[in-house]
Design a protein around this motif. Structure first.
Motif, PDB file in Angstrom:
ATOM      1  N   ASN A   1      57.174  -6.488  20.384  1.00  0.00           N
ATOM      2  CA  ASN A   1      58.213  -7.477  20.669  1.00  0.00           C
ATOM      3  C   ASN A   1      57.901  -8.242  21.957  1.00  0.00           C
ATOM      4  O   ASN A   1      58.639  -8.213  22.920  1.00  0.00           O
ATOM      5  N   TYR A   2      56.764  -8.913  21.936  1.00  0.00           N
ATOM      6  CA  TYR A   2      56.357  -9.762  23.056  1.00  0.00           C
ATOM      7  C   TYR A   2      55.533 -10.917  22.511  1.00  0.00           C
ATOM      8  O   TYR A   2      54.922 -10.816  21.448  1.00  0.00           O
ATOM      9  N   ASN A   3      55.535 -12.031  23.223  1.00  0.00           N
ATOM     10  CA  ASN A   3      54.758 -13.194  22.811  1.00  0.00           C
ATOM     11  C   ASN A   3      53.268 -12.849  22.855  1.00  0.00           C
ATOM     12  O   ASN A   3      52.789 -12.305  23.841  1.00  0.00           O
ATOM     13  N   GLY A   4      52.577 -13.137  21.782  1.00  0.00           N
ATOM     14  CA  GLY A   4      51.150 -12.850  21.702  1.00  0.00           C
ATOM     15  C   GLY A   4      50.829 -11.561  20.960  1.00  0.00           C
ATOM     16  O   GLY A   4      49.656 -11.234  20.776  1.00  0.00           O
ATOM     17  N   ALA A   5      51.847 -10.837  20.510  1.00  0.00           N
ATOM     18  CA  ALA A   5      51.612  -9.568  19.813  1.00  0.00           C
ATOM     19  C   ALA A   5      50.829  -9.776  18.515  1.00  0.00           C
ATOM     20  O   ALA A   5      49.997  -8.938  18.156  1.00  0.00           O
ATOM     21  N   VAL A   6      51.070 -10.879  17.830  1.00  0.00           N
ATOM     22  CA  VAL A   6      50.315 -11.151  16.602  1.00  0.00           C
ATOM     23  C   VAL A   6      48.836 -11.362  16.935  1.00  0.00           C
ATOM     24  O   VAL A   6      47.959 -10.865  16.227  1.00  0.00           O
TER      25      VAL A   6
ATOM     26  N   SER B   1      63.795 -15.140  21.116  1.00  0.00           N
ATOM     27  CA  SER B   1      63.185 -14.844  19.819  1.00  0.00           C
ATOM     28  C   SER B   1      64.235 -14.570  18.754  1.00  0.00           C
ATOM     29  O   SER B   1      65.155 -13.782  18.945  1.00  0.00           O
ATOM     30  N   THR B   2      64.071 -15.274  17.643  1.00  0.00           N
ATOM     31  CA  THR B   2      64.943 -15.078  16.485  1.00  0.00           C
ATOM     32  C   THR B   2      64.067 -15.125  15.240  1.00  0.00           C
ATOM     33  O   THR B   2      62.976 -15.699  15.257  1.00  0.00           O
TER      34      THR B   2
ATOM     35  N   HIS C   1      56.960 -15.409  11.658  1.00  0.00           N
ATOM     36  CA  HIS C   1      58.188 -14.687  11.314  1.00  0.00           C
ATOM     37  C   HIS C   1      59.249 -14.734  12.408  1.00  0.00           C
ATOM     38  O   HIS C   1      60.435 -14.661  12.116  1.00  0.00           O
ATOM     39  N   TYR C   2      58.825 -14.849  13.670  1.00  0.00           N
ATOM     40  CA  TYR C   2      59.779 -14.876  14.784  1.00  0.00           C
ATOM     41  C   TYR C   2      59.394 -15.977  15.759  1.00  0.00           C
ATOM     42  O   TYR C   2      58.220 -16.225  15.993  1.00  0.00           O
TER      43      TYR C   2
ATOM     44  N   ILE D   1      61.287  -8.207  16.916  1.00  0.00           N
ATOM     45  CA  ILE D   1      62.248  -8.501  17.971  1.00  0.00           C
ATOM     46  C   ILE D   1      62.591  -7.230  18.750  1.00  0.00           C
ATOM     47  O   ILE D   1      62.733  -7.256  19.955  1.00  0.00           O
ATOM     48  N   HIS D   2      62.700  -6.099  18.047  1.00  0.00           N
ATOM     49  CA  HIS D   2      63.176  -4.874  18.687  1.00  0.00           C
ATOM     50  C   HIS D   2      62.154  -3.746  18.742  1.00  0.00           C
ATOM     51  O   HIS D   2      62.318  -2.813  19.503  1.00  0.00           O
TER      52      HIS D   2
END
Length: 187
Positions: A55-60, A118-119, A111-112, A50-51
């Motif tokens: 911390n962006y969509n698609g990072a995984v 995002s939480t 996880h998020y 998250i921090h």
């Protein structure tokens, strides 16, 4: 990278699917195909944190493709600088490099929740990435009639366990390569 638009997400996702298609072991290939297809939305949209960085969509997705690409390059380098052909028992399994890299890093997908809201995901935050990866593996094996030998399963469990667990000493060359790739990605 600090954000992925849809076009870039699709490019990374296509790269991930192509990596899975490189696997020659039919059971591993089917397992990867099912795992990737079943979790497409999570893979494409999950942030790593998250921090912190990621911390962006698609990072995984970026992590999975990057770690797998690095591991493949390490494998290729090792193969090109290989031992003499008369040395037996030192071959590295390229299929294990690919499936192991993907399995070891896919445990972050749940996880998020995706940004902008995002939480931490309550159920996934209770277990480690290692256990999440094993859960995803087991779910795929239960849903589809994929026949893996106990040795093949144990190799996958070993890789998942040793790549992210610094206290564990890799007992497979493939796990050591994937761990190195993961460490390179994190730096």
């Amino acid at each position: 990278i600090n954000t992925l638009d849809e076009q870039l997400k699709n490019k990374y996702y296509d790269a991930l699917q192509k990596m899975g298609e490189q696997v020659s072991n039919s059971a591993y290939k089917q397992l990867l195909s099912n795992l990737i297809d079943k979790n497409e939305c999570y893979i494409k949209d999950s942030p790593l944190s998250i921090h912190e960085p990621g911390n962006y969509n698609g990072a995984v997705l970026v992590q999975i493709v990057s770690v797998t690409s690095i591991a493949i390059q390490i494998y290729r380098s090792h193969k090109s600088l290989s031992y003499p052909s008369n040395c037996k028992g030192i071959d590295i399994n390229a299929d294990l490099i690919i499936i192991g890299s993907i399995l070891a890093t896919i445990g972050d997908i749940n996880h998020y929740s995706a940004f902008p809201c995002s939480t931490p995901n309550e159920s996934a935050s209770l277990i480690t990435n290692e256990l999440q990866s094993i859960q995803l593996l087991e779910e795929c094996l239960k849903e589809e009639p994929i026949i893996l030998s106990s040795v093949e399963k144990n190799h996958l469990y070993n890789i998942i366990h040793t790549v992210l667990n610094k206290a564990a000493i890799p007992t497979l060359r493939e796990a050591a390569i994937i761990r190195s790739a993961y460490e390179i990605f994190k730096t």
